[in-house]
Enzyme design. Structure first.
Site, short mmCIF file in Angstrom:
data_model
loop_
_atom_site.label_atom_id
_atom_site.label_comp_id
_atom_site.label_asym_id
_atom_site.label_seq_id
_atom_site.Cartn_x
_atom_site.Cartn_y
_atom_site.Cartn_z
N HIS A 76 104.65 67.39 161.53
CA HIS A 76 105.54 66.25 161.70
C HIS A 76 105.15 65.13 160.75
O HIS A 76 103.98 64.80 160.62
CB HIS A 76 105.48 65.73 163.14
CG HIS A 76 106.29 64.47 163.35
ND1 HIS A 76 105.71 63.25 163.59
CD2 HIS A 76 107.63 64.26 163.35
CE1 HIS A 76 106.65 62.33 163.74
NE2 HIS A 76 107.82 62.91 163.60
N SER A 77 106.15 64.58 160.05
CA SER A 77 105.96 63.42 159.18
C SER A 77 104.85 63.69 158.15
O SER A 77 104.89 64.69 157.45
CB SER A 77 105.65 62.19 160.04
OG SER A 77 105.74 61.00 159.30
N LEU A 78 103.85 62.83 158.07
CA LEU A 78 102.75 63.02 157.13
C LEU A 78 102.06 64.36 157.34
O LEU A 78 101.52 64.96 156.41
CB LEU A 78 101.74 61.87 157.28
CG LEU A 78 100.50 61.91 156.39
CD1 LEU A 78 100.87 61.79 154.91
CD2 LEU A 78 99.52 60.79 156.79
#
Length: 428
Positions: free
Chosen positions: A169-171
């Site tokens: 998720h995300s980074l």
């Protein structure tokens, strides 16, 4: 009380008394049955009321038929697996889940449990713990190395595991991309191909040929899945929607990227370690450092889930690996009945290699647009499945960045259909 009195009290010979008692018993039985029926009806109504507070998605799994157990691992993360496996071989597919910036091991708790309930005999989910809270400021490379070491440790203590998949998720999606490049192995093996044929390995006429095996941590790579991941970074027009598309605000944010440590410099393409191009730019090709693209290519499928709107941290373009001009028109997007918040699904297609990726030397002064184009061309040399998500109309729309992964069920429950879509389309 005397014995005669007791006998008198226990005398059931009187017909009127017997009839009276039978009548009373009959009334009591009828009343008890009616009472039980009433309780049953009330229980059914209570059950209906209890479940009515949940969103009525046909894909939701509200049952607990498969008990799930979480076990703290030696590496600090959590193994999530079925507590009652039953007869048969142990699960052989490891799913590694990685949190985003300032995240924790709990961010993937809901998704991990749903995964195991869906495939109790096939998978073990490992929720990574190596990069959490302030450790997510250390940079994509440092975090990627930590994740790679953590995965190696997990694989070592679970020798029955044969396959591996990553969900970030995300980074965390960028960290996964770095880690798999560290874990990538390409091995050559000889197989018999017949007498008199020239061997492709040594030029002789020995009966052998070459077979290439591509592994991640010694395992067969299957799914590589990202949710709201800034694959192209956060530098550039509208890649971080919180800046409202204003270059002045983006410039201020880029100059303040140090607030997020080395990770911030990586995300805003402001890093120039040892005179090298920005890390995310290098990760769009097989560099002299690591085989980033070869590692990605080894997976059976690559999937990018992206928010079309209301994600104020990661833009639609960067998370879906598209140019802004290539984004689907909103008027053409249609919701899927089974997954109410998924508005567009783009299947993986064969990729043309005719377009040449701009070389580092051709990128003039590391301009944002040129770097973005180089990353898009490099990463889209591989086929990607793209799943566009919209929480428009939801009271949780302003939490789109965390709702897409159901980071907390209590406040992100609208994203359960997105998680279910990932589970339903998981490859083995």
């Amino acid at each position: 009380m005397g014995s005669s009195e007791m006998d008198k009290g226990l005398n059931f010979s009187d017909e009127d008394g017997v009839g009276k008692r039978k009548s009373e018993m009959g009334i009591e039985n009828k009343e008890s049955k009616k009472s039980e029926m009433g309780i049953g009806k009330r229980n059914k109504k209570a059950k209906r009321r209890r479940f009515s507070i949940f969103p009525k998605f046909s894909c939701m799994r509200l049952d607990d038929e498969v008990p799930v157990v979480e076990t703290p691992a030696d590496e600090g993360g959590f193994d999530v697996e079925a507590s009652q496996k039953g007869p048969g071989p142990a699960p052989n597919h490891l799913v590694v889940m990685v949190n985003g910036i300032i995240g924790s091991v709990d961010d993937w708790k809901y998704a991990a449990e749903q995964f195991v309930k869906a495939y109790p005999h096939d998978i073990i989910v490992y929720r990574s713990q190596s990069n959490y809270s302030k450790l997510t400021f250390d940079g994509v490379d440092v975090m990627g190395i930590r994740l790679a070491e953590e995965v190696q440790s997990v694989v070592k203590r679970t020798p029955h595991i044969q396959k591996i998949s990553f969900v970030g998720h995300s980074l965390g999606g960028l960290v996964c991309r770095y880690a798999i490049a560290k874990l990538y192995e390409q091995r050559s093996a000889r197989i018999t191909c017949g007498q008199g044929m020239e061997c492709s390995l040594n030029g002789s006429t020995d009966a052998c040929a070459k077979e290439v095996s591509k592994k991640i941590a010694g395992l067969e790579p299957v799914n590589f899945i990202t949710f709201a991941t800034p694959h192209l970074g956060c530098r550039g027009h509208k890649q971080a929607p919180a800046f409202c598309g204003l270059y002045s605000l983006e410039k201020v944010a880029a100059s303040s990227s140090w607030l997020l440590g080395r990770s911030g410099r990586h995300l805003f393409l402001k890093d120039h370690d040892e005179g090298k191009p920005p890390l995310l730019l290098r990760m769009a090709s097989d560099s002299e450092d690591l085989p980033f693209i070869s590692a990605l290519q080894s997976f059976k499928r690559r999937v990018a889930y992206a928010n079309t709107s209301f994600d104020y941290l990661v833009g639609w373009s960067t998370s879906s690996l598209r140019r802004r001009s290539d984004l689907p028109k909103r008027r053409n997007m249609k919701k899927v009945d089974k997954y109410p918040h998924i508005v567009n699904i783009e299947e993986a297609t064969s990729v043309s290699f005719q377009e040449e990726t701009p070389t580092m030397a051709n990128i003039n002064g590391h301009k944002s647009q040129q770097m973005e184009e180089a990353m898009i061309r490099g990463l889209t040399k591989l086929s990607w499945e793209r799943v566009d998500v919209s929480f428009k109309g939801s009271i949780q729309k302003f939490l789109a960045h965390t709702a897409i992964q159901v980071q907390s069920y209590n406040i992100n429950s609208d994203g359960v259909d997105v998680i279910q879509h990932m589970i339903d389309n998981f490859a083995f």
